[in-house]
Design an enzyme around this catalytic site. Structure first.
Site, PDB file in Angstrom:
ATOM      1  N   ARG A   1       0.848  -1.190   0.000  1.00  0.00           N
ATOM      2  CA  ARG A   1       0.000   0.000   0.000  1.00  0.00           C
ATOM      3  C   ARG A   1       0.887   1.245   0.000  1.00  0.00           C
ATOM      4  O   ARG A   1       1.926   1.282   0.677  1.00  0.00           O
ATOM      5  CB  ARG A   1      -0.901   0.018   1.244  1.00  0.00           C
TER       6      ARG A   1
ATOM      7  N   HIS B   1      -0.330  -0.007  -9.968  1.00  0.00           N
ATOM      8  CA  HIS B   1      -1.084  -0.901  -9.066  1.00  0.00           C
ATOM      9  C   HIS B   1      -1.561  -2.162  -9.807  1.00  0.00           C
ATOM     10  O   HIS B   1      -2.761  -2.429  -9.901  1.00  0.00           O
ATOM     11  CB  HIS B   1      -2.274  -0.163  -8.431  1.00  0.00           C
TER      12      HIS B   1
HETATM   13  P1  NAP Z   1      -2.035 -11.031   4.898  1.00  0.00           P
HETATM   14  O1  NAP Z   1      -2.274 -12.391   4.370  1.00  0.00           O
HETATM   15  O2  NAP Z   1      -3.050 -10.411   5.786  1.00  0.00           O
HETATM   16  O3  NAP Z   1      -0.620 -11.062   5.652  1.00  0.00           O
HETATM   17  C1  NAP Z   1      -0.168 -10.010   6.423  1.00  0.00           C
HETATM   18  C2  NAP Z   1       1.217 -10.324   6.983  1.00  0.00           C
HETATM   19  O4  NAP Z   1       1.761  -9.125   7.552  1.00  0.00           O
HETATM   20  C3  NAP Z   1       1.189 -11.385   8.063  1.00  0.00           C
HETATM   21  O5  NAP Z   1       2.334 -12.191   7.968  1.00  0.00           O
HETATM   22  C4  NAP Z   1       1.243 -10.538   9.336  1.00  0.00           C
HETATM   23  O6  NAP Z   1       1.859 -11.174  10.444  1.00  0.00           O
HETATM   24  C5  NAP Z   1       2.138  -9.406   8.889  1.00  0.00           C
HETATM   25  N1  NAP Z   1       1.928  -8.217   9.728  1.00  0.00           N
HETATM   26  C6  NAP Z   1       0.770  -7.537   9.934  1.00  0.00           C
HETATM   27  N2  NAP Z   1       0.989  -6.504  10.786  1.00  0.00           N
HETATM   28  C7  NAP Z   1       2.298  -6.564  11.122  1.00  0.00           C
HETATM   29  C8  NAP Z   1       3.115  -5.791  11.985  1.00  0.00           C
HETATM   30  N3  NAP Z   1       2.624  -4.745  12.662  1.00  0.00           N
HETATM   31  N4  NAP Z   1       4.405  -6.148  12.117  1.00  0.00           N
HETATM   32  C9  NAP Z   1       4.909  -7.211  11.453  1.00  0.00           C
HETATM   33  N5  NAP Z   1       4.188  -7.988  10.618  1.00  0.00           N
HETATM   34  C10 NAP Z   1       2.897  -7.660  10.457  1.00  0.00           C
HETATM   35  O7  NAP Z   1      -1.788  -9.978   3.700  1.00  0.00           O
HETATM   36  P2  NAP Z   1      -1.671 -10.271   2.113  1.00  0.00           P
HETATM   37  O8  NAP Z   1      -2.954 -10.756   1.579  1.00  0.00           O
HETATM   38  O9  NAP Z   1      -0.431 -11.062   1.864  1.00  0.00           O
HETATM   39  O10 NAP Z   1      -1.468  -8.771   1.571  1.00  0.00           O
HETATM   40  C11 NAP Z   1      -0.265  -8.068   1.839  1.00  0.00           C
HETATM   41  C12 NAP Z   1      -0.357  -6.646   1.306  1.00  0.00           C
HETATM   42  O11 NAP Z   1      -0.411  -6.676  -0.128  1.00  0.00           O
HETATM   43  C13 NAP Z   1      -1.594  -5.866   1.743  1.00  0.00           C
HETATM   44  O12 NAP Z   1      -1.223  -4.530   2.012  1.00  0.00           O
HETATM   45  C14 NAP Z   1      -2.503  -5.909   0.527  1.00  0.00           C
HETATM   46  O13 NAP Z   1      -3.381  -4.814   0.508  1.00  0.00           O
HETATM   47  C15 NAP Z   1      -1.446  -5.817  -0.569  1.00  0.00           C
HETATM   48  N6  NAP Z   1      -1.882  -6.306  -1.904  1.00  0.00           N
HETATM   49  C16 NAP Z   1      -1.474  -5.569  -2.977  1.00  0.00           C
HETATM   50  C17 NAP Z   1      -1.802  -6.004  -4.250  1.00  0.00           C
HETATM   51  C18 NAP Z   1      -1.316  -5.247  -5.455  1.00  0.00           C
HETATM   52  O14 NAP Z   1      -1.743  -5.522  -6.563  1.00  0.00           O
HETATM   53  N7  NAP Z   1      -0.399  -4.309  -5.285  1.00  0.00           N
HETATM   54  C19 NAP Z   1      -2.534  -7.195  -4.417  1.00  0.00           C
HETATM   55  C20 NAP Z   1      -2.891  -7.940  -3.289  1.00  0.00           C
HETATM   56  C21 NAP Z   1      -2.538  -7.490  -2.008  1.00  0.00           C
HETATM   57  P3  NAP Z   1       1.208 -12.485  11.127  1.00  0.00           P
HETATM   58  O15 NAP Z   1       1.465 -13.602  10.131  1.00  0.00           O
HETATM   59  O16 NAP Z   1       1.981 -12.659  12.367  1.00  0.00           O
HETATM   60  O17 NAP Z   1      -0.260 -12.185  11.302  1.00  0.00           O
END
Ligand code: NAP
Length: 311
Positions: free
Chosen positions: A226, A274
């Site tokens: 993000r 994006h």
């Molecule tokens: P997710 O499955 O919710 O995983 C989040 C990860 O971040 C988990 O490992 C979590 O730790 C860790 N985390 C959360 N808060 C934290 C903190 N304060 N300190 C350290 N680690 C922390 O997320 P996702 O689906 O992989 O998505 C990741 C990001 O990519 C998001 O921002 C999403 O919006 C973005 N995204 C972007 C696109 C694009 O096209 N650019 C597409 C899809 C997603 P735990 O494992 O310990 O809970």
């Protein structure tokens, strides 16, 4: 009962999504807007950047299913009811797309392909020394759905991979670290940092001057998560000072990236609009339908967002 599809789609996106949602939910009444339907008839909302207030005043709502992976905008929208379960899109196709984008970015940085793109614009023929994958240490911040897929792909590529998450994690070939206190050590080791954290109050503005100074000098940042994770002025300053070598950015504080933004023409910034891992309606429509079937059958819902954690 009916399902409201509340989406800020353009005409092409509606043309793509609508038949796929209808095919995935053949026995459901799908609505593109609320007009002509009593609010108490709507018990499910499928949402993708819904218009402001579009989920307000739906007393029978029992499930909000996001068609996007990130839910930070929904959580920030005060008109989205907080007492209704919110599920996000988790799709292996998104993880695969993210793994490809991250590999492309790391490979581009490893082999200097982004530098060669700048050289081409300047008609410069200059060859740089070859760097092997095993000479590159990459830190993947966030080991969730996409972060794990990315870390695994980079291990396969031959990089040394560090992972960072909130709670302890274990992943083959990845040196996993957890918690805020371990972050400076992780950042100090990496030549490339790939950000895949969710946007929460803890992670907003994470890449500020202080954090960027904790990176190894000459490291590169790949932000695929993000835009608000990065303080853009601090990133520009880090690039100007040489603290940061290059930034590959898919997401921005303001999207679309304004025409006058310095990132567009910055020789050390690679801009994507994006597109790191867009939702593919062909796989996502049946995944969204699975939660609709689960709700109707009284089975547990999948991929619910923990509103107190913020992801
Ligand atoms: P997710 O499955 O919710 O995983 C989040 C990860 O971040 C988990 O490992 C979590 O730790 C860790 N985390 C959360 N808060 C934290 C903190 N304060 N300190 C350290 N680690 C922390 O997320 P996702 O689906 O992989 O998505 C990741 C990001 O990519 C998001 O921002 C999403 O919006 C973005 N995204 C972007 C696109 C694009 O096209 N650019 C597409 C899809 C997603 P735990 O494992 O310990 O809970």
């Amino acid at each position: 009962m009916a399902i409201l599809v509340a989406a800020g789609f353009d005409a092409d996106e509606w043309a793509q999504w609508w038949p796929l949602l209808q095919a995935a939910l053949p026995n459901e009444l799908l609505l593109r807007d609320r007009q002509g339907t009593a609010p108490q008839e709507i018990d499910i909302a499928l949402v993708a950047n819904p218009g402001a207030g579009s989920l307000r005043g739906l007393p029978a709502l029992r499930l909000i299913q996001s068609l996007w992976a990130g839910v930070d905008r929904l959580l920030a929208d005060a008109s989205v009811p907080t007492d209704v379960p919110l599920a996000r899109m988790v799709d292996p196709a998104i993880n695969e797309a993210m793994a490809q984008t991250a590999l492309w970015a790391v490979l581009g940085l490893q082999r200097g392909f982004f530098d060669y793109a700048v050289q081409q614009r300047e008609r410069v023929w200059r060859q740089h020394a070859l760097r092997r994958a095993d000479e590159i240490t990459v830190a993947v911040l966030g080991l969730g759905q996409t972060g794990r897929a990315v870390a695994q792909r980079l291990v396969q590529h031959g990089c040394r991979v560090l992972g960072w998450s909130r709670g302890a994690a274990a992943l083959d070939g990845v040196a996993c670290h957890a918690g805020e206190r371990s972050l400076p050590n992780v950042l100090a080791q990496a030549q490339v940092v790939v950000n895949l954290l969710p946007l929460t109050p803890e992670t907003r503005g994470l890449f500020n001057a202080t954090r960027l100074a904790q990176l190894r000098r000459g490291a590169s940042l790949v932000n695929l998560a993000r835009g608000a994770h990065v303080v853009e002025a601090d990133l520009l300053a880090a690039l100007a000072s040489g603290q940061l070598k290059h930034a590959v950015l898919d997401v921005f504080a303001t999207e679309p990236l304004p025409a006058a933004h310095p990132f567009w023409s910055h020789p050390l910034v690679t801009v994507l609009p994006h597109v790191a891992a867009p939702t593919d309606p062909r796989s996502a429509a049946p995944i969204a339908a699975r939660n609709v079937f689960a709700l109707r059958a009284g089975r547990p819902l999948e991929h619910l967002v923990d509103r107190t954690r913020g992801y």
